[in-house]
Enzyme design. Sequence first.
Site, PDB file in Angstrom:
ATOM      1  N   ASP A 478       8.150  32.421   8.281  1.00  0.00           N
ATOM      2  CA  ASP A 478       7.176  31.424   8.734  1.00  0.00           C
ATOM      3  C   ASP A 478       7.670  30.730   9.998  1.00  0.00           C
ATOM      4  O   ASP A 478       8.862  30.779  10.334  1.00  0.00           O
ATOM      5  CB  ASP A 478       6.967  30.405   7.598  1.00  0.00           C
ATOM      6  CG  ASP A 478       5.567  29.839   7.581  1.00  0.00           C
ATOM      7  OD1 ASP A 478       4.893  29.879   8.617  1.00  0.00           O
ATOM      8  OD2 ASP A 478       5.153  29.336   6.518  1.00  0.00           O
ATOM      9  N   ASP A 548      -4.037  30.266   7.083  1.00  0.00           N
ATOM     10  CA  ASP A 548      -3.841  29.413   5.911  1.00  0.00           C
ATOM     11  C   ASP A 548      -5.161  29.145   5.212  1.00  0.00           C
ATOM     12  O   ASP A 548      -5.185  28.566   4.135  1.00  0.00           O
ATOM     13  CB  ASP A 548      -3.216  28.074   6.333  1.00  0.00           C
ATOM     14  CG  ASP A 548      -1.697  28.166   6.386  1.00  0.00           C
ATOM     15  OD1 ASP A 548      -1.152  29.177   5.909  1.00  0.00           O
ATOM     16  OD2 ASP A 548      -1.063  27.229   6.907  1.00  0.00           O
TER      17      ASP A 548
HETATM   18  C1  GLA Z   1       2.762  27.477   6.135  1.00  0.00           C
HETATM   19  C2  GLA Z   1       2.266  28.836   5.663  1.00  0.00           C
HETATM   20  C3  GLA Z   1       1.836  28.747   4.230  1.00  0.00           C
HETATM   21  C4  GLA Z   1       3.004  28.288   3.385  1.00  0.00           C
HETATM   22  C5  GLA Z   1       3.542  26.979   3.915  1.00  0.00           C
HETATM   23  C6  GLA Z   1       4.829  26.588   3.229  1.00  0.00           C
HETATM   24  O1  GLA Z   1       1.734  26.567   6.200  1.00  0.00           O
HETATM   25  O2  GLA Z   1       1.249  29.285   6.481  1.00  0.00           O
HETATM   26  O3  GLA Z   1       1.355  29.994   3.770  1.00  0.00           O
HETATM   27  O4  GLA Z   1       4.005  29.268   3.393  1.00  0.00           O
HETATM   28  O5  GLA Z   1       3.807  27.024   5.298  1.00  0.00           O
HETATM   29  O6  GLA Z   1       5.340  25.414   3.722  1.00  0.00           O
END
Ligand code: GLA
Length: 739
Positions: A478, A548
């Site tokens: 990420d 997301d």
């Molecule tokens: C980001 C990612 C999510 C999740 C969060 C965790 O927003 O896109 O899918 O992994 O971080 O903090």
Amino acid sequence: MSIHVNEEQKLFHLQTAKTSYLFKILENGEAGQLYYGPRIPVKRAYENLASREEHDCTNTLTVDQPDFQLELIKQEYAGLGKGDYRYPAYQITYHDGSRTSEFKYAGFKITDGKQRLADLPSSFDDQGDDAQTLDIEFRDSYADVMLTLHYTVFDKEDVIVRSATFTNHGDAIVLNRALSAQLDLPDSNYDMVQFDGSWARERHLSRTPLRSGVQSISSLRTASSHQHNPFFMLARPHTDNNQGGVFGFNFIYSGNFIDSVEVDQFDTTRVLVGINPDEFGWHLADGESFQTPEAVMTYTSAGFNQLSHQLADFYQDHLINPHFARQERPILINNWEATFMDFTEEKLMPIVDEAHKLGIEMFVLDDGWFGHRDDDKSSLGDWFVDEKKFAHGIDGFAQKVHDRGMKFGLWFEPEMISIDSKLYEDHPDWMIATPGRQSTPARNQYVLDMTRTEVVDYLADHISAIIKKTQLDYIKWDMNRNITEMYGAQLPADRQLEFAHRYILGVYQLYSRLTRAFPKVLFESCASGGGRFDLGMMYYAPQAWCSDDTDAVERIKIQDGTSYGYQQSMWGAHVSAVPNDQVGRLTSLATRAAVAYFGDFGYELDITKLPADQLTEIKDQVAFYKQYRRLFQFGRFYRLENPDTVSDNVYGWEVVNDDRTMAIAARFQILNGANPAYIRVYFAGLDPEKQYTVNDSQEKFSGAELMTAGYFVPRIMDRTKPEKDPSDFSSRLFVIKEA
Ligand code: GLA
């Protein structure tokens, strides 16, 4: 042979199966573009394509060459300062402060295949039998600088990959601008089709006719960004999914970029693709070179679907880690939307067990397993397990998942640091900060200086140790914030403009070390969803978390936009809980799955809280996806052009296998209408001669009939049923099999 050279004419004709790309060396020693489009035969000279004529009020090469007016000439890689005032592909500041270059043709070389670039993600042809590469050299004798333009022709895929290298053999110079590709087109009758958005709303298509002046999409976030994807197209005005001329451009890079399209005074069009020249400047001392990232260009006369197919083939065979090319991806369950950071091994095991019963193949433990991270205020950089949550260590937990025959995946955010962390206590100077300026947090976190080798070493060591310890199968990498207060503490003052690119090189360095050491670990890249959804990342991580936003309706638009420039195995798509966490919408489990099937399928909800009937439905979905996984992930993807698609209320997708014996299509309708017109779905990509059934129908249909006469679909709401199913956000699936 894909590259034809007429040495006497200094003419280069790059041919792919269906396209031709032509340029020649001009009187000034630089390269002039002649043609890019549908394939034309090889001939000795193409004077007519040069469109040379004398115009008033512009400068000429010499007094004796009145028709050599750079401003009117289509070029391959233009500089500034010799009478062409369009935006250039490159610009150099020389030791004396001058900025005018004169590169003169110095020769060419053709090689079979395509080598990978050393420090950058790139296209490749490892076997050397699918591609041919042309390197053309130019020399600026005043300063002794070499410029090499690289072209690789991927014949079958109708793709040409371009980049440039500058090598200095003289006094130090600064590259103020070093783009990867330029394409000058003879008219401007195109629509620019681009993919824009924001967090949770990525890659929505927008289409606008070109207008006079510069139109561009770009990023200065040191990431390709949620806001504008580097992929874009130039399409003739009537081009649609099934027909029409269209150019596609993409960029194998994950940092600041610019895609610029300039329509000039003569209605010609200049396309430029490369590293954004803002926040860029690169010093080259004697003996040093700079290699630009690669730009990808493709053309078809057969519409957007065909363009997507060309790119899909190219990515699978010449871009992503070959270990995962056309390899089926596991169905996963991710705990993020189920638990967020509030979990322990005891709380997670029932999810693992239930997932196992349902046939799900991999458990992915998301954010919150390390340091003492119970919320987003701490621990980034502390890549060791939180023993309060995992009494038996992360390896103990991984073992339990593996014991059930499931794969195990973990979330990391390698490039980040929290102030509340052991890493910050030990190395506060590893955080990017500008002296004398306040550091700006985002999501309570800061960014590590990835230009420092000790930072990359630290991350490689810690992540490798966890991979080994847990026998890790998958990593979600990420990256949740962009850089502010950009400054390289280790770079001299006059080299600060190198930082943004050096940062990305550091990220690539870490990716390359990990993927080389662990070639079988599947990486999924993520940047708050789709904030770094680009080909640079895809080279290392063959799939990316698309967004997301897991709401089915929002995802239809996001995945539809994404599908123009990327292949469906490249995006993760999960079924999540309702009401949806991002938009609060209620959609049926069937629609959520139908949307997510068209991608790397998975779940992201607490399945231990679902009623029995929904668990049964999930079990069936998992079995269904397994049966058709190859088709969903790697089949030819068609956006269906239906008469009602224009309303933005209806979307149609279809995937078709290579021998066209099997296809699955979906029709999504966002809102239902009262007393609607009847619906016909027009399928695509079938064999007109073959006979098919649709959803095991008694009646057989020829491919020709299904594609041209269409298939009647009963209205969404059956008014004869006493129990009315919810009719908004509906989905219909059609399994089409050769009879
Ligand atoms: C980001 C990612 C999510 C999740 C969060 C965790 O927003 O896109 O899918 O992994 O971080 O903090």
